[in-house]
Design a protein around this motif. Structure first.
Motif, PDB file in Angstrom:
ATOM      1  N   SER A  73      51.722   6.710  75.704  1.00 38.24           N
ATOM      2  CA  SER A  73      52.784   6.798  76.746  1.00 38.24           C
ATOM      3  C   SER A  73      53.527   5.508  76.783  1.00 38.24           C
ATOM      4  CB  SER A  73      52.391   7.027  77.888  1.00 38.24           C
ATOM      5  OG  SER A  73      51.340   6.120  78.543  1.00 38.24           O
ATOM      6  N   ALA A  74      52.813   4.582  76.534  1.00 36.63           N
ATOM      7  CA  ALA A  74      53.363   3.176  76.381  1.00 36.63           C
ATOM      8  C   ALA A  74      52.796   2.510  75.226  1.00 36.63           C
ATOM      9  CB  ALA A  74      53.037   2.095  77.671  1.00 36.63           C
ATOM     10  N   PRO A  75      53.435   1.490  74.560  1.00 35.40           N
ATOM     11  CA  PRO A  75      53.016   1.239  73.257  1.00 35.40           C
ATOM     12  C   PRO A  75      51.635   0.332  73.297  1.00 35.40           C
ATOM     13  CG  PRO A  75      55.142   0.196  73.492  1.00 35.40           C
ATOM     14  CD  PRO A  75      54.725   1.101  74.646  1.00 35.40           C
ATOM     15  N   VAL A  76      51.610  -0.486  74.455  1.00 35.61           N
ATOM     16  CA  VAL A  76      50.227  -1.336  74.644  1.00 35.61           C
ATOM     17  C   VAL A  76      50.072  -1.271  76.226  1.00 35.61           C
ATOM     18  CG1 VAL A  76      50.629  -3.000  72.620  1.00 35.61           C
ATOM     19  CG2 VAL A  76      51.458  -3.332  75.099  1.00 35.61           C
ATOM     20  N   PRO A  77      48.544  -1.322  76.511  1.00 34.74           N
ATOM     21  CA  PRO A  77      47.562  -1.129  75.545  1.00 34.74           C
ATOM     22  C   PRO A  77      47.399   0.268  75.069  1.00 34.74           C
ATOM     23  CG  PRO A  77      46.584  -1.290  77.698  1.00 34.74           C
ATOM     24  CD  PRO A  77      48.273  -1.675  77.776  1.00 34.74           C
ATOM     25  N   ALA A  78      47.054   0.501  73.785  1.00 36.44           N
ATOM     26  CA  ALA A  78      46.539   1.590  73.252  1.00 36.44           C
ATOM     27  C   ALA A  78      45.255   1.834  72.743  1.00 36.44           C
ATOM     28  CB  ALA A  78      47.676   2.012  72.115  1.00 36.44           C
ATOM     29  N   VAL A  79      44.440   2.499  73.385  1.00 35.66           N
ATOM     30  CA  VAL A  79      42.744   2.300  73.195  1.00 35.66           C
ATOM     31  C   VAL A  79      42.530   3.601  72.361  1.00 35.66           C
ATOM     32  CG1 VAL A  79      40.695   2.061  74.282  1.00 35.66           C
ATOM     33  CG2 VAL A  79      42.594   0.918  75.308  1.00 35.66           C
ATOM     34  N   PHE A  80      41.870   3.391  71.230  1.00 33.00           N
ATOM     35  CA  PHE A  80      41.131   4.364  70.302  1.00 33.00           C
ATOM     36  C   PHE A  80      39.852   4.314  70.348  1.00 33.00           C
ATOM     37  CE2 PHE A  80      45.452   3.940  69.264  1.00 33.00           C
ATOM     38  CZ  PHE A  80      45.669   5.033  68.681  1.00 33.00           C
ATOM     39  N   ILE A  81      38.784   5.232  70.663  1.00 35.35           N
ATOM     40  CA  ILE A  81      37.656   5.387  70.748  1.00 35.35           C
ATOM     41  C   ILE A  81      37.133   6.438  70.075  1.00 35.35           C
ATOM     42  CG2 ILE A  81      35.412   5.409  72.006  1.00 35.35           C
ATOM     43  CD1 ILE A  81      36.744   4.540  74.483  1.00 35.35           C
TER      44      ILE A  81
END
Length: 104
Positions: free
Chosen positions: A62-70
């Motif tokens: 939805s926003a470029p940062v922060p973008a968290v991938f787990i």
């Protein structure tokens, strides 16, 4: 897009961040306090910053940062991470992705 996908595939937890973003900072501190030092990619230090932002948005951020991938999966930004933390599910996700070795 390839750079984003490669980084996410290579590590258990990836945070795409900007060095001046206070929300990114909060997420990095939270994960650190949970006992994990995630791989942080500061996109503002990359000459392809705009392309990385576009790739993250195309992946559903939805926003470029922060973008968290787990575990290779997009989890979201600050709101999603904080909600998961408050419900106790964030730690479970980290353990399941083998990002954390200790069980809670």
């Amino acid at each position: 897009m390839d750079k984003v996908k490669r980084l996410v595939a290579e590590r258990s937890v990836v945070i795409f961040s900007k060095s001046s973003c206070c929300l990114s900072y909060a997420v990095k501190i939270l994960l650190g306090e949970l006992g994990f030092n995630p791989f942080v990619y500061e996109i503002d230090q990359d000459p392809d910053c705009r392309e990385i932002e576009k790739a993250l948005m195309r992946l559903g951020c939805s926003a470029p940062v922060p973008a968290v991938f787990i575990g290779g999966k997009l989890i979201g930004s600050t709101n999603e991470i904080m909600s998961l933390h408050l419900s106790g599910d964030l730690t479970k996700m980290l353990v399941q992705s083998r990002a954390l070795n200790n069980k809670y």
